[in-house]
Design an enzyme around this catalytic site. Structure first.
Site, PDB file in Angstrom:
ATOM      1  N   ASP A  26       0.860  -1.182   0.000  1.00 46.83           N
ATOM      2  CA  ASP A  26       0.000   0.000   0.000  1.00 46.83           C
ATOM      3  C   ASP A  26       0.894   1.229   0.000  1.00 46.83           C
ATOM      4  OD1 ASP A  26       0.659   0.708   2.771  1.00 46.83           O
ATOM      5  OD2 ASP A  26      -0.654  -0.931   3.385  1.00 46.83           O
ATOM      6  N   LYS A 221      -6.087   0.031  -3.009  1.00 50.05           N
ATOM      7  CA  LYS A 221      -5.139   0.890  -2.313  1.00 50.05           C
ATOM      8  C   LYS A 221      -4.821   2.124  -3.152  1.00 50.05           C
ATOM      9  CE  LYS A 221      -4.580  -1.920   1.185  1.00 50.05           C
ATOM     10  NZ  LYS A 221      -4.811  -1.564   2.597  1.00 50.05           N
ATOM     11  N   ASP A 249      -8.359   2.872   0.192  1.00 49.19           N
ATOM     12  CA  ASP A 249      -7.601   2.862   1.440  1.00 49.19           C
ATOM     13  C   ASP A 249      -6.237   3.497   1.175  1.00 49.19           C
ATOM     14  OD1 ASP A 249      -6.273   2.328   3.785  1.00 49.19           O
ATOM     15  OD2 ASP A 249      -6.545   0.158   3.722  1.00 49.19           O
ATOM     16  N   ASN A 251      -4.062   4.209   3.712  1.00 51.16           N
ATOM     17  CA  ASN A 251      -3.142   3.730   4.751  1.00 51.16           C
ATOM     18  C   ASN A 251      -2.345   4.845   5.424  1.00 51.16           C
ATOM     19  OD1 ASN A 251      -3.400   1.120   2.832  1.00 51.16           O
ATOM     20  ND2 ASN A 251      -3.001   0.501   4.947  1.00 51.16           N
ATOM     21  N   GLU A 275     -10.749   4.799   3.621  1.00 51.63           N
ATOM     22  CA  GLU A 275     -10.182   4.160   4.807  1.00 51.63           C
ATOM     23  C   GLU A 275      -8.831   4.758   5.169  1.00 51.63           C
ATOM     24  OE1 GLU A 275      -8.635  -0.290   6.162  1.00 51.63           O
ATOM     25  OE2 GLU A 275     -10.162  -0.106   4.605  1.00 51.63           O
ATOM     26  N   GLU A 302      -8.019  -0.314  11.884  1.00 43.74           N
ATOM     27  CA  GLU A 302      -6.932  -1.284  11.736  1.00 43.74           C
ATOM     28  C   GLU A 302      -5.717  -0.910  12.571  1.00 43.74           C
ATOM     29  OE1 GLU A 302      -3.871  -2.465   8.069  1.00 43.74           O
ATOM     30  OE2 GLU A 302      -5.805  -1.534   7.650  1.00 43.74           O
ATOM     31  N   ASP A 325      -9.799  -4.716  14.597  1.00 43.74           N
ATOM     32  CA  ASP A 325      -8.808  -5.670  14.125  1.00 43.74           C
ATOM     33  C   ASP A 325      -8.615  -6.722  15.211  1.00 43.74           C
ATOM     34  OD1 ASP A 325      -6.156  -5.806  12.064  1.00 43.74           O
ATOM     35  OD2 ASP A 325      -5.863  -6.685  14.042  1.00 43.74           O
ATOM     36  N   HIS A 352     -11.451  -5.227   9.886  1.00 42.71           N
ATOM     37  CA  HIS A 352     -10.269  -5.385   9.050  1.00 42.71           C
ATOM     38  C   HIS A 352      -9.861  -6.857   9.053  1.00 42.71           C
ATOM     39  CE1 HIS A 352      -5.712  -5.597   8.945  1.00 42.71           C
ATOM     40  NE2 HIS A 352      -6.006  -5.128   7.744  1.00 42.71           N
ATOM     41  N   GLY A 354      -7.468 -10.100   6.486  1.00 42.15           N
ATOM     42  CA  GLY A 354      -6.401 -10.359   5.531  1.00 42.15           C
ATOM     43  C   GLY A 354      -5.186 -10.887   6.267  1.00 42.15           C
TER      44      GLY A 354
END
Length: 461
Positions: A26, A221, A249, A251, A275, A302, A325, A352, A354
């Site tokens: 990201d 991303k 997102d 990040n 996000e 997250e 998370d 969140h 993954g």
């Protein structure tokens, strides 16, 4: 008859070389080697173990493993029922440890380590009762459940009495036979097609593949180059059409002012939520962004460090979607109070997931939230099948939704391994450790083989 006492706790530093394929890339995490601080709690019953992990992306994973060494004394020698009864007290002693809190408190490495440790404890308890975690939780008496959670520093926003009313009201909607819940499919969105390091061609191929599998919600991303972000959003929106949902997102890479400017440029793509647009601790900054763009939705969580920060974000209306998370804050003891705050303020929760094992955790949290906590109409959770091909029993997705996990007895989130030559470095070992639901065997064997090779200098001769 055994008291099922804790006799040993093993911590493993497990890492995947995912940076080689740009997996998880990201705007700020450009070389992710997906990793897990992996905890196994052994009892004097060989078929009963507790497995827990926290997720990191490489360097620093060893720090979490080291911290867990300080936690072991709080449960070694105790029996499972004793731990179950005293879990709230144990949680407070560990997360408010008189010395370790100086390098916290309740944030950073020590809190990630606590997440792995308590994830293992909750896994042990639910297996002891031979139930999947979600079912163990919803079958607990309400007061018993609440007494296992932590409301420290948040009772100005939600009390145990308020929490009890929320849960008891939701429980009136449960079927008389809880087996009827087993067919639940929980809606999800996919991030797997939109990593920032992917080429247009790869992203297009993955989006098309996921469309064919029934996905309707896609996240991508953004953040390094706004013009490229616009190009990629246009590409994905054209592929998925106007009926399907698109999220982005960044990040945490943008400042508040940059976020306000860039959201203005991305609005044209009908974004469901933005996000982590800026610093994850900036409660007031998020509110400024929302005030500048009252017609958009912000999501974060997250990287929110603890329940106190969630309290501020939710009460201040600085977020629209709460993204808990399962390995950032310290397990069920802290996650459920956050879900209860979100329920009180009617804030939808979109967890969140993954990484390594996060999808396997959130499938339980989703069901707990749906069945006994949230009243919101929006039900959605992240899914990214990163490393899922290495799981013996990964979270199962059907038509863009999580299938309800049913089995508990005899299953453990244990990693299996295989050792390969790593041609990228001289005398290199590539130790792939993959997951889950196998007992000790292959995992520990592979680690011990690797240790023996290195100790005796057999490799590279």
């Amino acid at each position: 008859m055994s008291n099922m006492k804790i006799i040993d706790i093993k911590t493993q530093d497990i890492r995947f070389p995912t940076s080689k394929d740009n997996l998880g890339t990201d705007a700020v995490h450009v070389d992710c080697d997906y990793s897990a601080t992996y905890v196994t709690i052994f009892t004097d019953q060989k078929d009963l173990t507790g497995i827990g992990l926290t997720f990191t992306i490489g360097k620093g994973n060893d720090l979490c493993c080291t911290v867990i060494e300080y936690f072991k004394e709080f449960i070694i020698g105790k029996n499972v029922e004793e731990i179950e009864k005293d879990i709230a007290s144990i949680w407070e002693k560990i997360t408010n440890h008189s010395q370790l809190r100086w390098v916290g408190p309740q944030k950073g490495v020590t809190h990630l380590a606590a997440a792995a440790f308590f994830n293992a404890i909750w896994d042990l308890i639910s297996k002891f009762h031979k139930k999947p975690l979600w079912r163990y939780i919803i079958e607990l008496e309400t007061r018993d459940l609440l007494d296992k959670l932590s409301f420290s520093y948040i009772d100005d926003v939600i009390t145990k009495d308020e929490a009890a009313k929320i849960i008891d009201q939701k429980k009136t909607n449960l079927p008389s036979n809880l087996d009827d819940l087993n067919s639940t499919i929980f809606p999800a969105y996919t991030t797997a097609a939109g990593w920032l390091g992917y080429s247009d061609e790869k992203m297009k191929r993955l989006v098309e593949e996921n469309l064919s599998k029934g996905w309707t919600h896609f996240k991508m991303k953004v953040g390094q180059d706004i013009e490229r972000d616009i190009h990629r959003c246009k590409l994905v929106r054209e592929l998925i059409g106007n009926k399907n949902k698109l999220m982005v997102d960044s990040n945490q890479i943008w400042s508040v002012n940059e976020t306000i400017e860039n959201i203005g440029k991305l609005k044209q793509f009908d974004i469901l939520f933005y996000e982590e647009p800026t610093n994850p601790d900036d409660v007031l900054g998020f509110k400024k962004i929302k005030d500048a763009h009252p017609d958009i939705n912000l999501a974060t969580g997250e990287m929110i460090q603890n329940k106190v920060m969630f309290k501020q974000f939710i009460e201040n209306k600085s977020l629209d979607y709460c993204q808990i998370d399962s390995c950032r804050i310290a397990s069920i003891n802290e996650i459920l109070p956050v879900l209860l705050i979100a329920s009180k303020f009617n804030t939808p929760v979109i967890p969140h997931a993954g990484g390594v094992g996060l999808c396997e955790y959130v499938q339980h949290l989703n069901l707990i939230n749906k069945f006994i906590i949230s009243n919101h109409d929006l039900l959605l959770s992240e899914y990214a099948e990163s490393c899922s091909e290495h799981f013996e029993n990964p979270a199962i997705i059907k038509d863009g939704g999580y299938i309800t996990p049913l089995e508990a007895e005899g299953k453990n989130e244990t990693f299996i391994s295989r050792i390969r030559e790593d041609k990228t470095i001289e005398n290199g070992l590539n130790l792939w450790i993959v997951s889950d639901n196998l007992l000790r065997g292959a995992a520990l064997n592979a680690v011990e083989i690797a240790e023996t090779l290195i100790k005796n200098n057999f490799y590279g001769k």
